[in-house]
Write an enzyme that holds these catalytic residues in place. Sequence first.
Site, PDB file in Angstrom:
ATOM      1  N   HIS A  17       0.919  -1.268  -0.117  1.00  0.00           N
ATOM      2  CA  HIS A  17       0.030   0.031  -0.160  1.00  0.00           C
ATOM      3  C   HIS A  17       0.819   1.042   0.088  1.00  0.00           C
ATOM      4  O   HIS A  17       0.482   2.126  -0.548  1.00  0.00           O
ATOM      5  CB  HIS A  17      -0.857   0.222   1.152  1.00  0.00           C
ATOM      6  CG  HIS A  17      -1.884  -1.025   1.346  1.00  0.00           C
ATOM      7  ND1 HIS A  17      -2.074  -1.633   2.519  1.00  0.00           N
ATOM      8  CD2 HIS A  17      -2.773  -1.561   0.547  1.00  0.00           C
ATOM      9  CE1 HIS A  17      -3.181  -2.461   2.240  1.00  0.00           C
ATOM     10  NE2 HIS A  17      -3.484  -2.522   1.249  1.00  0.00           N
ATOM     11  N   LYS A  41     -16.799  -6.233   7.395  1.00  0.00           N
ATOM     12  CA  LYS A  41     -15.666  -6.759   7.434  1.00  0.00           C
ATOM     13  C   LYS A  41     -15.297  -6.724   9.161  1.00  0.00           C
ATOM     14  O   LYS A  41     -15.318  -5.897   9.413  1.00  0.00           O
ATOM     15  CB  LYS A  41     -14.567  -5.999   6.709  1.00  0.00           C
ATOM     16  CG  LYS A  41     -14.359  -6.464   5.170  1.00  0.00           C
ATOM     17  CD  LYS A  41     -13.116  -6.076   4.748  1.00  0.00           C
ATOM     18  CE  LYS A  41     -12.898  -6.593   3.417  1.00  0.00           C
ATOM     19  NZ  LYS A  41     -11.777  -5.980   2.629  1.00  0.00           N
ATOM     20  N   ARG A  90      -2.085  -6.272  -8.428  1.00  0.00           N
ATOM     21  CA  ARG A  90      -0.911  -7.195  -7.988  1.00  0.00           C
ATOM     22  C   ARG A  90      -0.840  -8.448  -8.970  1.00  0.00           C
ATOM     23  O   ARG A  90       0.233  -9.049  -9.253  1.00  0.00           O
ATOM     24  CB  ARG A  90      -1.196  -8.074  -6.541  1.00  0.00           C
ATOM     25  CG  ARG A  90      -0.700  -7.114  -5.431  1.00  0.00           C
ATOM     26  CD  ARG A  90      -1.275  -7.677  -4.287  1.00  0.00           C
ATOM     27  NE  ARG A  90      -2.590  -7.313  -4.144  1.00  0.00           N
ATOM     28  CZ  ARG A  90      -3.400  -7.416  -3.103  1.00  0.00           C
ATOM     29  NH1 ARG A  90      -2.799  -8.093  -1.845  1.00  0.00           N
ATOM     30  NH2 ARG A  90      -4.884  -7.392  -3.185  1.00  0.00           N
ATOM     31  N   SER A 128      -2.803  -7.578   3.376  1.00  0.00           N
ATOM     32  CA  SER A 128      -3.191  -7.282   4.854  1.00  0.00           C
ATOM     33  C   SER A 128      -3.411  -8.552   5.591  1.00  0.00           C
ATOM     34  O   SER A 128      -3.016  -8.861   6.694  1.00  0.00           O
ATOM     35  CB  SER A 128      -4.471  -6.214   4.974  1.00  0.00           C
ATOM     36  OG  SER A 128      -4.075  -5.016   4.464  1.00  0.00           O
TER      37      SER A 128
HETATM   38  P1  ADP Z   1      -8.511  -5.613   0.491  1.00  0.00           P
HETATM   39  O1  ADP Z   1      -9.545  -5.479  -0.556  1.00  0.00           O
HETATM   40  O2  ADP Z   1      -7.899  -6.741   0.780  1.00  0.00           O
HETATM   41  O3  ADP Z   1      -8.946  -5.020   2.000  1.00  0.00           O
HETATM   42  P2  ADP Z   1      -7.185  -3.099   0.360  1.00  0.00           P
HETATM   43  O4  ADP Z   1      -8.589  -2.485   0.716  1.00  0.00           O
HETATM   44  O5  ADP Z   1      -6.296  -3.022   1.911  1.00  0.00           O
HETATM   45  O6  ADP Z   1      -7.618  -4.674   0.065  1.00  0.00           O
HETATM   46  O7  ADP Z   1      -6.566  -2.753  -0.714  1.00  0.00           O
HETATM   47  C1  ADP Z   1      -6.661  -1.329  -1.272  1.00  0.00           C
HETATM   48  C2  ADP Z   1      -5.914  -1.055  -2.671  1.00  0.00           C
HETATM   49  O8  ADP Z   1      -4.494  -1.533  -2.700  1.00  0.00           O
HETATM   50  C3  ADP Z   1      -6.572  -2.169  -3.902  1.00  0.00           C
HETATM   51  O9  ADP Z   1      -6.775  -1.448  -4.785  1.00  0.00           O
HETATM   52  C4  ADP Z   1      -5.309  -3.361  -3.794  1.00  0.00           C
HETATM   53  O10 ADP Z   1      -5.434  -3.920  -5.075  1.00  0.00           O
HETATM   54  C5  ADP Z   1      -4.232  -2.665  -3.462  1.00  0.00           C
HETATM   55  N1  ADP Z   1      -3.136  -3.537  -2.938  1.00  0.00           N
HETATM   56  C6  ADP Z   1      -3.237  -4.236  -1.958  1.00  0.00           C
HETATM   57  N2  ADP Z   1      -2.139  -4.758  -1.776  1.00  0.00           N
HETATM   58  C7  ADP Z   1      -1.227  -4.365  -2.363  1.00  0.00           C
HETATM   59  C8  ADP Z   1       0.151  -4.750  -2.688  1.00  0.00           C
HETATM   60  N3  ADP Z   1       0.744  -5.559  -1.991  1.00  0.00           N
HETATM   61  N4  ADP Z   1       0.830  -3.837  -3.922  1.00  0.00           N
HETATM   62  C9  ADP Z   1       0.068  -3.027  -4.376  1.00  0.00           C
HETATM   63  N5  ADP Z   1      -1.280  -2.735  -4.325  1.00  0.00           N
HETATM   64  C10 ADP Z   1      -1.906  -3.326  -3.094  1.00  0.00           C
END
Ligand code: ADP
Length: 159
Positions: A17, A41, A90, A128
């Site tokens: 992130h 969630k 990813r 996460s």
């Molecule tokens: P989730 O949907 O698992 O709760 P998040 O809400 O934390 O994931 O993710 C927010 C954004 O960050 C999404 O666009 C997701 O694709 C992206 N993201 C998550 N992990 C990574 C990573 N390791 N590298 C790049 N982008 C990421």
Amino acid sequence: MKKAIYAGSFDPVTLGHLDIIERASRLFDCLVVAVLENPNKNSLFTVEERKHHLELVTKHLENVEVASFRGLLADFAGAIGADVAVRGLRNAVDFAAEYQMYLINRKLGKEIETIFLAADEEHLALSSTNAKEVAVFGGNIDFMVPQEIKPYIIEKYQK
Ligand code: ADP
């Protein structure tokens, strides 16, 4: 002024992130990192805790603001005057889910454009969820999350 929004659960924020945040902050005048308040969630950290973590890890980035929102991304983006939604990609699984979300957002809010930033190869396996799965058994999460927030994660699992 070009304002972008990067929304997510950030439960917790990972190095993947943070990489997207740093790169997007260089592309826009202002980047709002927004924690999605999702009552469906089961989260490890409260929205306030996640905002605090994001503030800690982005304090070196002057044009980054941290916020939280409920409801639709398109509505929140409209309310804060953001024209672009940033998403991280990813792999093909992310792409399929993100593309659907893009199409829906486009129907909901004509004003918002989505841009996808490809994840750095170092972060391809980071999520996460993975970080929590390793931390719960006391594994090393140094390569997964920013150093500043590691103690908060360890503390949660010691309780
Ligand atoms: P989730 O949907 O698992 O709760 P998040 O809400 O934390 O994931 O993710 C927010 C954004 O960050 C999404 O666009 C997701 O694709 C992206 N993201 C998550 N992990 C990574 C990573 N390791 N590298 C790049 N982008 C990421």
